[in-house]
Design a protein around this motif. Structure first.
Motif, mmCIF file in Angstrom:
data_model
loop_
_atom_site.group_PDB
_atom_site.id
_atom_site.type_symbol
_atom_site.label_atom_id
_atom_site.label_comp_id
_atom_site.label_asym_id
_atom_site.label_seq_id
_atom_site.Cartn_x
_atom_site.Cartn_y
_atom_site.Cartn_z
ATOM 1 N N SER A 1 0.763 -1.253 -0.021
ATOM 2 C CA SER A 1 -0.074 -0.109 0.133
ATOM 3 C C SER A 1 0.876 1.243 -0.118
ATOM 4 C CB SER A 1 -0.958 0.141 1.275
ATOM 5 O OG SER A 1 -0.347 0.142 2.393
ATOM 6 N N MET A 2 1.942 1.075 0.182
ATOM 7 C CA MET A 2 3.096 2.141 0.251
ATOM 8 C C MET A 2 3.599 2.627 -1.245
ATOM 9 S SD MET A 2 5.556 1.814 3.339
ATOM 10 C CE MET A 2 6.101 -0.030 2.921
ATOM 11 N N PRO A 3 3.713 3.786 -1.534
ATOM 12 C CA PRO A 3 4.416 4.057 -2.919
ATOM 13 C C PRO A 3 5.580 3.385 -3.107
ATOM 14 C CG PRO A 3 3.808 6.224 -1.278
ATOM 15 C CD PRO A 3 3.654 5.051 -0.673
ATOM 16 N N ALA A 4 5.820 3.059 -4.393
ATOM 17 C CA ALA A 4 7.105 2.436 -4.865
ATOM 18 C C ALA A 4 8.280 3.083 -4.396
ATOM 19 C CB ALA A 4 6.912 2.218 -6.206
ATOM 20 N N ALA A 5 8.475 4.189 -4.526
ATOM 21 C CA ALA A 5 9.706 5.120 -4.073
ATOM 22 C C ALA A 5 9.911 4.889 -2.528
ATOM 23 C CB ALA A 5 9.501 6.544 -4.448
ATOM 24 N N ILE B 1 14.801 -6.999 -8.071
ATOM 25 C CA ILE B 1 14.572 -5.954 -7.058
ATOM 26 C C ILE B 1 13.038 -5.215 -7.592
ATOM 27 C CG2 ILE B 1 14.975 -3.897 -6.160
ATOM 28 C CD1 ILE B 1 18.035 -4.617 -6.506
ATOM 29 N N ALA B 2 13.102 -5.212 -8.779
ATOM 30 C CA ALA B 2 11.882 -4.612 -9.391
ATOM 31 C C ALA B 2 10.548 -5.489 -9.062
ATOM 32 C CB ALA B 2 11.862 -4.327 -10.940
ATOM 33 N N SER B 3 10.719 -6.827 -9.321
ATOM 34 C CA SER B 3 9.857 -7.733 -9.143
ATOM 35 C C SER B 3 9.422 -7.929 -7.587
ATOM 36 C CB SER B 3 10.023 -9.044 -9.525
ATOM 37 O OG SER B 3 9.185 -9.988 -9.264
ATOM 38 N N TYR B 4 10.282 -7.770 -6.678
ATOM 39 C CA TYR B 4 10.113 -7.855 -5.278
ATOM 40 C C TYR B 4 9.455 -6.595 -4.812
ATOM 41 C CZ TYR B 4 11.159 -7.467 -0.245
ATOM 42 O OH TYR B 4 10.993 -7.157 1.055
ATOM 43 N N LEU B 5 9.675 -5.339 -5.401
ATOM 44 C CA LEU B 5 8.922 -4.135 -5.230
ATOM 45 C C LEU B 5 7.664 -4.174 -5.500
ATOM 46 C CD1 LEU B 5 11.812 -1.318 -5.254
ATOM 47 C CD2 LEU B 5 10.795 -2.660 -3.346
ATOM 48 N N GLY B 6 7.336 -4.873 -6.671
ATOM 49 C CA GLY B 6 6.004 -4.820 -7.392
ATOM 50 C C GLY B 6 6.041 -4.027 -8.356
ATOM 51 N N VAL B 7 6.974 -3.456 -9.076
ATOM 52 C CA VAL B 7 7.016 -2.597 -10.126
ATOM 53 C C VAL B 7 7.847 -2.899 -11.556
ATOM 54 C CG1 VAL B 7 6.849 -0.477 -8.490
ATOM 55 C CG2 VAL B 7 9.364 -1.415 -9.303
ATOM 56 N N THR B 8 7.528 -2.386 -12.586
ATOM 57 C CA THR B 8 8.400 -2.599 -13.768
ATOM 58 C C THR B 8 9.834 -1.988 -13.540
ATOM 59 O OG1 THR B 8 7.830 -0.663 -14.873
ATOM 60 C CG2 THR B 8 6.446 -2.520 -15.049
ATOM 61 N N GLN B 9 10.945 -2.815 -14.411
ATOM 62 C CA GLN B 9 12.167 -2.219 -14.272
ATOM 63 C C GLN B 9 12.226 -0.752 -14.723
ATOM 64 O OE1 GLN B 9 14.798 -4.721 -16.361
ATOM 65 N NE2 GLN B 9 14.240 -6.612 -15.447
ATOM 66 N N VAL B 10 11.400 -0.366 -15.541
ATOM 67 C CA VAL B 10 11.274 1.095 -16.113
ATOM 68 C C VAL B 10 10.881 1.822 -15.063
ATOM 69 C CG1 VAL B 10 10.257 2.702 -17.732
ATOM 70 C CG2 VAL B 10 10.796 0.573 -18.385
ATOM 71 N N THR B 11 10.017 1.323 -14.106
ATOM 72 C CA THR B 11 9.358 2.518 -13.020
ATOM 73 C C THR B 11 10.810 2.353 -11.910
ATOM 74 O OG1 THR B 11 7.245 1.765 -13.404
ATOM 75 C CG2 THR B 11 7.886 2.481 -11.258
ATOM 76 N N ALA C 1 16.509 7.044 -10.674
ATOM 77 C CA ALA C 1 17.124 8.497 -11.183
ATOM 78 C C ALA C 1 16.489 9.614 -10.414
ATOM 79 C CB ALA C 1 16.856 8.381 -12.492
ATOM 80 N N GLY C 2 15.115 9.497 -9.651
ATOM 81 C CA GLY C 2 14.670 10.359 -8.884
ATOM 82 C C GLY C 2 13.689 11.327 -10.079
ATOM 83 N N ASN C 3 13.527 10.706 -10.832
ATOM 84 C CA ASN C 3 12.456 11.557 -12.045
ATOM 85 C C ASN C 3 11.002 11.288 -11.795
ATOM 86 O OD1 ASN C 3 14.704 12.227 -13.431
ATOM 87 N ND2 ASN C 3 14.523 10.543 -14.743
ATOM 88 N N THR C 4 10.520 10.756 -10.649
ATOM 89 C CA THR C 4 9.148 10.484 -10.452
ATOM 90 C C THR C 4 8.613 11.913 -10.322
ATOM 91 O OG1 THR C 4 9.666 10.029 -8.155
ATOM 92 C CG2 THR C 4 9.411 8.321 -9.539
ATOM 93 N N SER C 5 9.039 12.789 -9.621
ATOM 94 C CA SER C 5 8.343 13.924 -9.206
ATOM 95 C C SER C 5 8.043 14.837 -10.594
ATOM 96 C CB SER C 5 9.224 14.932 -8.224
ATOM 97 O OG SER C 5 10.566 15.378 -8.850
ATOM 98 N N ASN C 6 9.295 14.629 -11.603
ATOM 99 C CA ASN C 6 9.234 15.539 -12.556
ATOM 100 C C ASN C 6 7.884 14.887 -13.728
ATOM 101 O OD1 ASN C 6 11.319 17.194 -12.148
ATOM 102 N ND2 ASN C 6 12.821 15.828 -13.398
#
Length: 75
Positions: A5-9, A31-41, A47-52
């Motif tokens: 339920s927490m954000p991926a970041a 690691i992406a699979s463990y976190l439940g996100v894609t490799q792109v995400t 890279a810190g580009n989520t806010s942009n």
């Protein structure tokens, strides 16, 4: 369950804090699979580009909320 339920970041940040050695030893795909996100995400998080990206989406959505008269004036 609560981790999902927490954000991926946030999940990635917690992984860094609790197991920093894993980031160097484990493939990013795992690691992406463990976190439940894609490799792109995961790459964007690292890279810190989520806010942009979020601000770009918000700006795009705000442009759709313009009154119709303003849109016709722009054309």
């Amino acid at each position: 369950m609560t981790q999902q339920s927490m954000p991926a970041a946030t999940r990635y940040q917690q992984l860094l804090e609790h197991n920093p050695q894993l980031i160097r030893r484990v493939q990013l795909g795992y690691i992406a699979s463990y976190l439940g996100v894609t490799q792109v995400t995961l790459s964007r998080i690292r890279a810190g580009n989520t806010s942009n990206r979020s601000s770009s989406i918000i700006a795009l959505l705000a442009s759709f909320s313009e009154p119709a008269s303003a849109l016709t004036a722009m054309l």
